[in-house]
Structures are given as structure tokens and as C-alpha cells.
Design an enzyme around this catalytic site. Structure first.
Site, PDB file in Angstrom:
ATOM      1  N   LYS A 182       0.852  -1.155  -0.333  1.00  0.00           N
ATOM      2  CA  LYS A 182      -0.072   0.001  -0.101  1.00  0.00           C
ATOM      3  C   LYS A 182       0.745   1.103   0.177  1.00  0.00           C
ATOM      4  O   LYS A 182       1.547   1.425   0.997  1.00  0.00           O
ATOM      5  CB  LYS A 182      -0.937   0.185   1.332  1.00  0.00           C
ATOM      6  CG  LYS A 182      -2.201   1.159   1.068  1.00  0.00           C
ATOM      7  CD  LYS A 182      -2.864   1.290   2.326  1.00  0.00           C
ATOM      8  CE  LYS A 182      -2.139   2.341   3.140  1.00  0.00           C
ATOM      9  NZ  LYS A 182      -2.038   3.672   2.358  1.00  0.00           N
ATOM     10  N   SER A 240       3.685   5.955  12.727  1.00  0.00           N
ATOM     11  CA  SER A 240       3.064   6.464  14.011  1.00  0.00           C
ATOM     12  C   SER A 240       2.654   5.384  15.121  1.00  0.00           C
ATOM     13  O   SER A 240       2.462   4.345  14.451  1.00  0.00           O
ATOM     14  CB  SER A 240       2.188   7.514  13.723  1.00  0.00           C
ATOM     15  OG  SER A 240       1.000   7.041  13.357  1.00  0.00           O
ATOM     16  N   GLY A 244       0.204   2.443  13.791  1.00  0.00           N
ATOM     17  CA  GLY A 244       0.714   0.968  13.993  1.00  0.00           C
ATOM     18  C   GLY A 244      -0.240   0.324  14.972  1.00  0.00           C
ATOM     19  O   GLY A 244      -0.596  -0.923  14.685  1.00  0.00           O
ATOM     20  N   GLU A 263       6.878  -0.673  13.368  1.00  0.00           N
ATOM     21  CA  GLU A 263       7.811  -0.005  13.770  1.00  0.00           C
ATOM     22  C   GLU A 263       7.089   1.354  14.090  1.00  0.00           C
ATOM     23  O   GLU A 263       6.695   2.116  13.096  1.00  0.00           O
ATOM     24  CB  GLU A 263       9.067   0.239  13.186  1.00  0.00           C
ATOM     25  CG  GLU A 263       9.973   1.288  13.727  1.00  0.00           C
ATOM     26  CD  GLU A 263      11.066   1.723  12.566  1.00  0.00           C
ATOM     27  OE1 GLU A 263      11.119   2.817  12.748  1.00  0.00           O
ATOM     28  OE2 GLU A 263      11.662   1.058  11.796  1.00  0.00           O
ATOM     29  N   CYS A 300      13.985   7.948  11.867  1.00  0.00           N
ATOM     30  CA  CYS A 300      13.271   7.207  13.164  1.00  0.00           C
ATOM     31  C   CYS A 300      14.063   7.066  14.338  1.00  0.00           C
ATOM     32  O   CYS A 300      13.811   6.826  15.274  1.00  0.00           O
ATOM     33  CB  CYS A 300      12.654   5.929  12.677  1.00  0.00           C
ATOM     34  SG  CYS A 300      13.693   5.117  11.845  1.00  0.00           S
ATOM     35  N   GLU A 393       7.606  11.806  21.240  1.00  0.00           N
ATOM     36  CA  GLU A 393       8.534  12.092  20.181  1.00  0.00           C
ATOM     37  C   GLU A 393       8.003  13.250  19.529  1.00  0.00           C
ATOM     38  O   GLU A 393       6.828  13.544  19.161  1.00  0.00           O
ATOM     39  CB  GLU A 393       8.360  11.086  19.073  1.00  0.00           C
ATOM     40  CG  GLU A 393       9.240  11.244  17.745  1.00  0.00           C
ATOM     41  CD  GLU A 393       9.108   9.947  16.787  1.00  0.00           C
ATOM     42  OE1 GLU A 393       9.885  10.120  15.994  1.00  0.00           O
ATOM     43  OE2 GLU A 393       8.050   9.340  16.854  1.00  0.00           O
TER      44      GLU A 393
END
Length: 525
Positions: A182, A240, A244, A263, A300, A393
Site C-alpha cells: 500500500k 506513527s 501502528g 515500527e 526514526c 516524540e
């Protein structure tokens, strides 16, 4: 409408699933008109993947390794167009994207080498012992086999290495799993060029066309349908925490739950101990600033939290760090949405009690509308410990410097930290001796522990672990390096099967000549 493996486009913008070209003059080396995926296209892609799996899972290791190398070769043939379009879509530099393409082709070839060597299947053989008393032992042979069709969600920050032909796709192919990608909406043209290279490799290696499909969409419904489709056996995602976990919950609520390897982000804390500051203030500051601001802070593994123990050289260290940030210019961020989110998040942090800006560069939004300006903020450990928002974050060139006054505060910080992709220790020998117990505690918080370095820059090899405790990921696997193949396989044991019906890796004569464990001994016999 005829369904193809790839539905491609010129640049598009979407609004609730409605798409239009915003740069129709751009010449992409593709021919299929862009269409958003619907239920018919999703069903077709997964049906073809399920059919292809029956063939792809059992092809010999040489054919599979040749396929992976073919993808790498095809990508290199379209490198000029691929990098040009990726620069336009992402705002990333040519140098950065050339390096990312090299990483993409390199990891494809790394998996090809892994497949050729063959021992990754973890073959274990326990030969029959018919005379064993009181109970004879059957012949049991165990190895790893592929799960089935894998859905890969392209990442926003790596249009090549974590996207259509990125590490997730390469690992799934290496395992023997068909892949349905995707596309991330931030780089549809880049994805289209990449997909044509994969499809050409599929055809040139005489593999079923269902081995690979790529879908576009403008809504969450397509992602939901892909995760819930009965033919989907695993999902790989980089993004994010919210995204996730949404996919994870969808997968767990299926009639047959499947794994989602997500992740989901990390603040990648850096702990700077006193002697390191006293001895290396300037060089350390420059190294940290580069790690925070490179690529507009959109890695990341960007260090978002810098913990520093109070010491006699602290003010000098802060001044050097401010100077290093001043030398970092605003850079175009990946998308308008990511840029807007960056400004919203850093403004929120800066408004919190006790937080002050040590440095915030000026930015001309008219000249750089999607630019992210480097920001360095400061707070005491006391205030950081009181405010959970300060542990979140901030995706972009922002970092928070936390000043620690006591061992008790340091222990409390380590206790509070959530799971991370990386944790870094900056220390001299005296620091290690004094704080060894705390440093040992940090091993429980991260997937990769770094000593006197920076976390940005992830080497792709067998030793790398790019994962970490929740919420950095929702699993205990790496998404980078050759070990990432183990996300997409499962063990199966064959009991008392005649040799001619066994997989090649388990036959008695070991025709692939791979390392296997027989009883308790490793050998190629």
C-alpha cells in the site's frame, strides 16, 4: 475496469478517496492510468497473491536469489528517473536519495546472498531411533517456511529503503511470501517507477504475477481492508504509534489473528555523563546537532531527548550546542502535513511549564513553505519527570536538553523511559565505572545500545537490530538486516516423511549443502 498489478499516476492529491493530477506534465516511465484501490482491486490482488504463494513458496533458492538480484538491477537501470521524481515528491536531496537507493539495492542483494547460503531456514534433524527403549523415536525434521501473502505499508520518510522495494518487501520475498504494497500517498510517482522495476523482475524470472501488487488509496478504508482480508498472513508497517496500534488491533480482531510488525517511533534518548562533557564539549555538541537536524530530523533514530548530568563544564557544553544548532539551516520537510505537525508539536512542548528555547532558527515560510527550523529546548529533570508530554516524540529537527542534578533523578528517568529503538551512552571510562548499574538498566529500554556515537545511520547487516520494546515496536523482531526475514516465516516439523517428499533443505543427502543441526551437532553433512 481491468485490474493491474500496478495502478500508477502522475502526482496526485486526494480528498476522501477522490484523486486528481496536480502535475500532469510530469513524464513518468509508466503507462497505467492512476486509480484508487477499491474492494474489487483489493480482492483481485490478494486472490492472485494467494494463488502465487502456492508456487512462490517452493521455488528453489537459486531462482529466488536471482529474482532479488533482478529487482536490484532493474532499479539501477531507472535510477536517474527514480531519484529525480523522488526529489520532487519528498524534498530530499540527490545525495540522500542516491544513498537510499544504494541501501535499497544493497539489502536486496544481501537477502539474495542469504538465500543462496541457505542456512537461514534453521534446519534441525532428529533421525529416527527405532530401537530406543522404552519408546522408539520417530524421524523428525524441522525448518522455517513462509507465512503467505504479506501487506507492506510504505513509509513517509524513506521513499525507497522503507517503501515499495524496501527492507520489508525484500525480507518477505526472501522468505517466499508474495507482497502487496500500500503506497504512501507522499510519493506516488516514486512508487510507480519502483513497482515497474519489480514487475519486470517478476516477469523476467517467470514467476506468477501475483507475487507482487501495489495499490494506491486516499483513505483508511483500503488499509483496513488489506489487514482484514482473509488471504493476508502478515503486515509490515513503519510510521506513527497511532497508526501502528490501529493496524495491530485490526489484525488481532480478525477471526484468525495475524502478526503486524510495526515500527512506531522513538525519542532515542542520549545520556551524556559528566567526564564526557568536561573532556569533549565542542566535538560532542557538533556531533549531536548534526544527528538531530540531518534530514530535517525525520529519521526514526533522531535523538529527541538529550539527558546531561550537571557538571563544571555544562554551560560551555550548552553554548557549543547552541552554536552547532545555529549552523544548521531550515530544510524542506517531507509533506505539508508532517511540517504542520512538527510546528504544532514543538510549540506545545515549548509552552509547557519549565521549558525554554535555547535556540530556534528563523524561517521564511514564503521562501520555504514546508521548511522545518532546528530547535533546541531545555528543561530540568524535575519538570521532565512531572510531565509525560515531554517524553513524546517530536518528528522533525527538534531536541530537548534535560538537566539532571542527582543520581536519584537519573534513576527515576531511566525507570520512566518507555521502549526505544536506540539508547545512547556518551561516557568516559570514569563515567562507566561510576554509573555502570544505570547503564546496565538501559539495556532493558532499547533495541540498540550505542556507546560514544549517535543513533542516526542504521547499518544493514546480520548483526543490526532495528526494533525495541513497546512502544518503539509491538514485537521483538528487527525490521532492518538479514534477521528481519524471521518476521515472515513459521516453523514446521516433518515426521517420518519419505526422503523424496521432503523439502530440499531437509533431505538426507543435504543437496543444498547448507549448515544443519543433526541431534546436537551443526554440520553440512
Amino acid at each position: 475496469m481491468k485490474t493491474e498489478n500496478i495502478v500508477a499516476c502522475n502526482y496526485v492529491e486526494s480528498n476522501g478517496g477522490s484523486f486528481k493530477a496536480i502535475n500532469p506534465s510530469l513524464n513518468l516511465p509508466i503507462s497505467t492510468p492512476f486509480v484508487a484501490a477499491d474492494n474489487d482491486i483489493i480482492d483481485s490482488a490478494l486472490d492472485k497473491a494467494a494463488a502465487a504463494f502456492k508456487v512462490f513458496k517452493s521455488i528453489n533458492k537459486d531462482q529466488k536469489s536471482n529474482f532479488l538480484r533482478s529487482i536490484a538491477n532493474e532499479l539501477e537501470l531507472v535510477a536517474t528517473a527514480l531519484i529525480d521524481v523522488a526529489m520532487q515528491e519528498s524534498g530530499l536531496t540527490e545525495v540522500r536519495l542516491k544513498g537510499e537507493l544504494a541501501r535499497t539495492t544493497g539489502q536486496l542483494r544481501m537477502f539474495a546472498d542469504l538465500i543462496e547460503e541457505g542456512s537461514w531456514v534453521d534446519a534441525v534433524i532428529m533421525p529416527a531411533m527405532p530401537d530406543r527403549l522404552p519408546i522408539p523415536r520417530a524421524d523428525i525434521r524441522r525448518m522455517l517456511r513462509p507465512l503467505g501473502p504479506v501487506v507492506v505499508f510504505g513509509a513517509s520518510n524513506f521513499p525507497l529503503a522503507f517503501s515499495v522495494a524496501g527492507g520489508d518487501t525484500a525480507a518477505a520475498f526472501a522468505a517466499g511470501c508474495p507482497v502487496i504494497v500500500k503506497v504512501h500517498p507522499a510519493h506516488p510517482g516514486t512508487s510507480a517507477i519502483t513497482a515497474t522495476a519489480i514487475i519486470k523482475a517478476v516477469k523476467n524470472n517467470h514467476l506468477p504475477d501475483g507475487c507482487f501488487s501495489m495499490l494506491y488509496d486516499g483513505s483508511y478504508e483500503v488499509g483496513t481492508a488489506l489487514v482484514q482480508h482473509p488471504h493476508t498472513k502478515a503486515v509490515a508497517f513503519t510510521g506513527s504509534l497511532k497508526g501502528g496500534m490501529a493496524l495491530h488491533k485490526l489484525a488481532q480482531n480478525r477471526k484468525d489473528p495475524i502478526p503486524v510488525f510495526a515500527e512506531m517511533g522513538s525519542t532515542n534518548p542520549i545520556f551524556v555523563f559528566p567526564e564526557a562533557v568536561i573532556n569533549n564539549a565542542q566535538s560532542l555538541s557538533e556531533k549531536l546537532a548534526v544527528s538531530v537536524t540531518s534530514g530535517a530530523g525525520q529519521f526514526c533514530t533522531k535523538p529527541g531527548l538529550i539527558f546531561v548530568m550537571e557538571n563544571i563544564n555544562l554551560d560551555n557544553f550548552k553554548n557549543h550546542l547552541i552554536t552547532a544548532f545555529q549552523n544548521s539551516l531550515p530544510v524542506t520537510m517531507l509533506t505539508p502535513g508532517i511540517c504542520a505537525n512538527y510546528f504544532e508539536k514543538n510549540a506545545k512542548v515549548l509552552s509547557e511549564n519549565g521549558v525554554s528555547a535555547l535556540y530556534a532558527s528563523e524561517i521564511d515560510k514564503s521562501a520555504l513553505p514546508n521548511g522545518g527550523n532546528p530547535i533546541l529546548a531545555e528543561v530540568t529533570a524535575e519538570n521532565w519527570l512531572k510531565n509525560p508530554l515531554l517524553a513524546e516524540e517530536v518528528f522533525g529537527p527538534f531536541s530537548l536538553l534535560i538537566i539532571i542534578k542527582s543520581i536519584d533523578e537519573l534513576n527515576a528517568i531511566v525507570e520512566k523511559l518507555e521502549g526505544q529503538l536506540t539508547t545512547t551512552v556518551i561516557a568516559e571510562a570514569e563515567d562507566v565505572a561510576k554509573y555502570c548499574a544505570i547503564i546496565e538498566d538501559l539495556t532493558d529500554k532499547a533495541g540498540r545500545l550505542i556507546f560514544n556515537g549517535v543513533p542516526t545511520g542504521v547499518e544493514v547487516n546480520a548483526a543490526m537490530n532495528h526494533g525495541g520494546p513497546f512502544p518503539a515496536t509491538n514485537n521483538n523482531f528487527t525490521s532492518v538486516g538479514s534477521k528481519s526475514i524471521y518476521r515472515f516465516v513459521r516453523p514446521i516439523a516433518y515426521q517420518d516423511w519419505p526422503d523424496h517428499l521432503l523439502p530440499m533443505e531437509l533431505k538426507r543427502e543435504n543437496p543444498y549443502h547448507i549448515t544443519r543441526q543433526t541431534n546436537q551437532t551443526l554440520s553440512k553433512d
